[in-house]
Design a protein around this motif. Structure first.
Motif, mmCIF file in Angstrom:
data_model
loop_
_atom_site.group_PDB
_atom_site.id
_atom_site.type_symbol
_atom_site.label_atom_id
_atom_site.label_comp_id
_atom_site.label_asym_id
_atom_site.label_seq_id
_atom_site.Cartn_x
_atom_site.Cartn_y
_atom_site.Cartn_z
ATOM 1 N N ILE A 204 36.158 31.560 -17.912
ATOM 2 C CA ILE A 204 37.221 31.167 -18.812
ATOM 3 C C ILE A 204 36.617 30.307 -19.910
ATOM 4 C CG2 ILE A 204 39.392 29.879 -18.962
ATOM 5 C CD1 ILE A 204 39.876 31.947 -17.046
ATOM 6 N N GLY A 234 26.929 23.086 -12.090
ATOM 7 C CA GLY A 234 28.357 23.371 -12.219
ATOM 8 C C GLY A 234 28.782 23.931 -13.553
ATOM 9 N N GLY A 236 28.418 27.102 -14.429
ATOM 10 C CA GLY A 236 28.857 28.488 -14.274
ATOM 11 C C GLY A 236 27.718 29.497 -14.268
ATOM 12 N N LYS A 237 26.530 29.081 -13.876
ATOM 13 C CA LYS A 237 25.371 29.980 -13.902
ATOM 14 C C LYS A 237 25.572 31.193 -12.989
ATOM 15 C CE LYS A 237 22.383 26.655 -12.924
ATOM 16 N NZ LYS A 237 23.257 25.455 -13.014
ATOM 17 N N GLU A 238 26.140 30.919 -11.818
ATOM 18 C CA GLU A 238 26.333 32.017 -10.876
ATOM 19 C C GLU A 238 27.378 33.012 -11.397
ATOM 20 O OE1 GLU A 238 26.356 30.658 -6.838
ATOM 21 O OE2 GLU A 238 27.551 32.383 -6.208
ATOM 22 N N ARG A 421 32.585 22.553 -12.402
ATOM 23 C CA ARG A 421 32.892 22.379 -10.989
ATOM 24 C C ARG A 421 33.644 21.062 -10.757
ATOM 25 N NH1 ARG A 421 28.224 22.731 -8.753
ATOM 26 N NH2 ARG A 421 28.393 24.891 -8.048
ATOM 27 N N GLN A 424 37.153 21.486 -11.781
ATOM 28 C CA GLN A 424 37.849 22.302 -10.778
ATOM 29 C C GLN A 424 38.219 21.454 -9.546
ATOM 30 O OE1 GLN A 424 35.601 25.718 -9.446
ATOM 31 N NE2 GLN A 424 37.340 26.539 -8.330
HETATM 32 N N1 LIG Z 1 33.694 29.268 -17.484
HETATM 33 C C1 LIG Z 1 34.214 29.147 -16.268
HETATM 34 N N2 LIG Z 1 35.442 29.633 -16.003
HETATM 35 C C2 LIG Z 1 36.001 29.511 -14.786
HETATM 36 N N3 LIG Z 1 35.407 28.921 -13.756
HETATM 37 C C3 LIG Z 1 34.180 28.436 -13.941
HETATM 38 C C4 LIG Z 1 33.520 28.510 -15.198
HETATM 39 N N4 LIG Z 1 32.324 27.921 -15.089
HETATM 40 C C5 LIG Z 1 32.224 27.503 -13.823
HETATM 41 N N5 LIG Z 1 33.327 27.815 -13.121
HETATM 42 C C6 LIG Z 1 33.597 27.482 -11.730
HETATM 43 O O1 LIG Z 1 32.914 26.279 -11.440
HETATM 44 C C7 LIG Z 1 32.257 26.340 -10.210
HETATM 45 C C8 LIG Z 1 30.765 26.231 -10.409
HETATM 46 O O2 LIG Z 1 30.268 27.391 -11.025
HETATM 47 P P1 LIG Z 1 28.859 28.020 -10.642
HETATM 48 O O3 LIG Z 1 28.619 27.919 -9.188
HETATM 49 O O4 LIG Z 1 28.763 29.354 -11.293
HETATM 50 O O5 LIG Z 1 27.946 26.980 -11.423
HETATM 51 P P2 LIG Z 1 26.373 26.770 -11.316
HETATM 52 O O6 LIG Z 1 25.925 26.534 -12.700
HETATM 53 O O7 LIG Z 1 25.772 27.876 -10.536
HETATM 54 O O8 LIG Z 1 26.305 25.412 -10.528
HETATM 55 P P3 LIG Z 1 25.058 24.813 -9.700
HETATM 56 O O9 LIG Z 1 23.994 24.467 -10.688
HETATM 57 O O10 LIG Z 1 25.655 23.606 -9.091
HETATM 58 O O11 LIG Z 1 24.643 25.876 -8.741
HETATM 59 C C9 LIG Z 1 32.646 27.648 -9.579
HETATM 60 O O12 LIG Z 1 33.729 27.450 -8.714
HETATM 61 C C10 LIG Z 1 33.038 28.511 -10.766
HETATM 62 O O13 LIG Z 1 34.008 29.446 -10.399
#
Ligand SMILES: Nc1ncnc2c1ncn2[C@@H]1O[C@H](COP(=O)(O)OP(=O)(O)OP(=O)(O)O)[C@@H](O)[C@H]1O
Ligand SMILES: [Mg+2]
Length: 530
Positions: A204, A234, A236-238, A421, A424
């Protein structure tokens, strides 16, 4: 200049504090009117007023009307004079009241009205007048008696202090309004930055940085190159890695995730490449590695910056040749896997420091995606917050909740070190805490988010210092005069001032108002030394 949002002021600490002082020192109530003299924020409940007569009078339509005319007439008079405010008799009630205009950038925006008191005396004539006027409105004898009992005579010195405090209320309204306007301008500016797409798969965001990210993801849809995703925790990389896979030609094949920091090297190797039966204790049968499972699909190597030098060599070989050897095997296997890697570390820096292989870095960094932290795209906060709130409500199977404007402002002021995160988690938390409420008030947010907002305010420092000085001066004067008047009878004075005797003694010491010191002729000693 935008209209004043009068309801805001009910929640402002400084204004509450000033109101409390006016009410406890002089039983005076403070109300606001808009630029047409219309009473603002009157909820019809008399209980909120120190003087029950005030609540009673403002409950009458005719009185509100009359106040509006009175205020407008007073403002006209003030325009003709050099005075900044007016202390006048409000004929309809027989009370004296103070009218303090609120001027913002030379525009008249409304008034602070302080009511009631007597300016010259509380002579029987004036008391009788108020009694008659209130009775004419249909007030009961009890209300009238209470109202009169609470109407104080403010002598000149009291009045000086009183006017200072009410002026501070007006000043504070101006400061706050400017601050709110500035903030709204900032939010409007931010909103201008919003693009048209608000989502990409499960991501989003409408901000410019997110639009660029979506465009980049679109562009690499057909590419099969390795991708390196860089971003703080956090961000949103995944989600991005998944979007890459599910938009690629490999979407019907496996999407496999491995966190490279979660295991020791031996376990990680066996996870990634598999092992042969008997290759180590506990290897009771052959096990397929994740690379084989990911064949023809996408392999997401998370936290790639945490891999050891030995593991980096093995990964490099898969990337270069598409080959690997399972643990305990002598036979090489070949796979067709697309690699998407992610890290919150600065790999380039690690390369310079010699902790990450340069050749592996260049192999991974064919397409680079930098995910901006949330503080660089605050304009996404409302959309994300709303999205997480609704999701949490669905999960908890409860009626929907919305953020109040003030709560949203607190979120804007917060830096979000934990990024999306953290937002959220916060939204999930407030939904739990909301109970039956459908509106999320700022008070429901975590303390860290509230503190951030307070610190960001100019209000704090500027007015608090001034307020403290004004109040201390007032307190000192009132106690000094009171001590003289009562002949240093502290019990009597404490009762008059509505504070405890111990409290009064402490204040006497604080201000150096001890009898011996204060009656000593000037020039014979310092105020503090004995
Ligand atoms: N742009 C976005 N829209 C909606 N939800 C998001 C967005 N970015 C992150 N999230 C939500 O935030 C949380 C963290 O996202 P994610 O695990 O992809 O981040 P990350 O960068 O991999 O974090 P980490 O470095 O801690 O592993 C998840 O629950 C994800 O669904
Ligand atoms: Mg992650």
């Amino acid at each position: 200049m935008s209209m004043i949002n009068w309801d805001e002021f009910e929640h402002i600490h400084v204004i509450k504090r000033l109101r409390h002082i006016l009410s406890s020192w002089w039983s005076v109530d403070v109300v606001f009117t808009d630029e047409r003299g219309q009473l603002k924020g009157f909820d019809g409940s008399k209980a909120t007023y120190t003087n029950p007569g005030v609540g009673f009078v403002f409950g009458k339509e005719a009185a509100q009307q009359n106040l509006a005319e009175f205020v407008m007439k007073t403002i006209d008079d003030l325009r003709m004079s050099d005075n900044k405010f007016a202390i006048k008799k409000w004929d309809m009630t027989g009370w004296d009241i103070g009218v303090f205009p609120i001027m913002i950038e030379n525009d008249f925006m409304g008034t602070v009205v302080a009511v009631p008191f007597f300016r010259d005396s509380n002579s029987p004539v004036r008391l009788a007048e108020v009694r008659d006027r209130l009775a004419a409105f249909g007030a009961t004898a009890e209300t009238i008696d209470k109202a009169l009992g609470k109407t104080k005579y403010l002598d000149e010195s009291d009045r000086t202090h009183f006017c200072e405090i009410v002026s501070l209320v007006a000043e504070e309204v101006v400061t706050l309004h400017l601050e709110i306007t500035r903030r709204e301008d900032r939010i409007r500016e931010l909103n201008k930055e919003l693009g048209s797409r608000y989502k990409y798969d499960n991501m989003i965001g409408k901000s410019k940085p997110m639009q660029s990210l979506y465009a980049l993801l679109d562009k690499i849809k057909t590419a099969d190159s390795t991708v390196l995703i860089n971003g703080d925790n956090g961000t949103g990389k995944e989600l991005i890695a998944k979007a890459i896979h599910y938009n690629s030609v490999r979407k019907d094949k496996a999407f496999v995730i491995q966190n490279c920091s979660a295991f020791n090297d031996n376990l990680l190797e066996s996870e990634l490449f598999g092992h042969m039966k008997g290759s180590f204790t506990g290897a009771v049968k052959d096990k397929k590695g994740l690379f084989e499972i990911a064949d023809k699909g996408t392999f997401f190597l998370d936290e790639i910056g945490d891999t050891s030098p030995q593991m980096q060599v093995k990964l490099l070989r898969v990337l270069q040749e598409g080959t690997f050897t399972p643990v305990g095997s002598t036979e090489m296997r070949k796979v067709d896997v697309r690699i998407v890697a992610a890290t919150n570390k600065n790999l380039k820096e690690m390369v310079e420091q010699g902790t990450f292989r340069e050749d592996l870095y260049y192999r991974l960094n064919v397409i680079n995606i930098r995910v901006p932290p949330l503080r660089e795209r605050k304009e996404d906060i409302p959309l994300l917050a709303e999205f997480f709130l609704q999701k949490a409500c669905e999960v908890q199977n409860r009626t929907r909740v919305t953020l109040t404007k003030r709560a949203l402002e607190k979120l804007y002021d917060y830096a979000f070190p934990g990024n999306v995160r953290e937002l959220q988690n916060e939204m999930e938390r407030v939904v739990v805490l909301a109970g039956d409420e459908t509106k999320i008030l700022p008070e429901m947010l975590s303390p860290k988010m509230l503190e951030a907002g307070e610190k960001a305010k100019v209000q704090g420092a500027r007015l608090h210092g001034k307020l403290k000085d004004a109040l201390e001066e007032l307190e000192r004067d009132m106690i000094r005069e009171g001590l003289r008047r009562t002949g240093w009878n502290k019990s009597k004075l404490a009762k008059e001032l509505g504070i405890s005797r111990a409290g009064l003694i402490m204040k006497v010491e604080k201000y150096g108002l001890d009898k011996r010191k204060i009656t000593r002729p000037p020039g014979t000693g310092s105020q503090t030394g004995t």
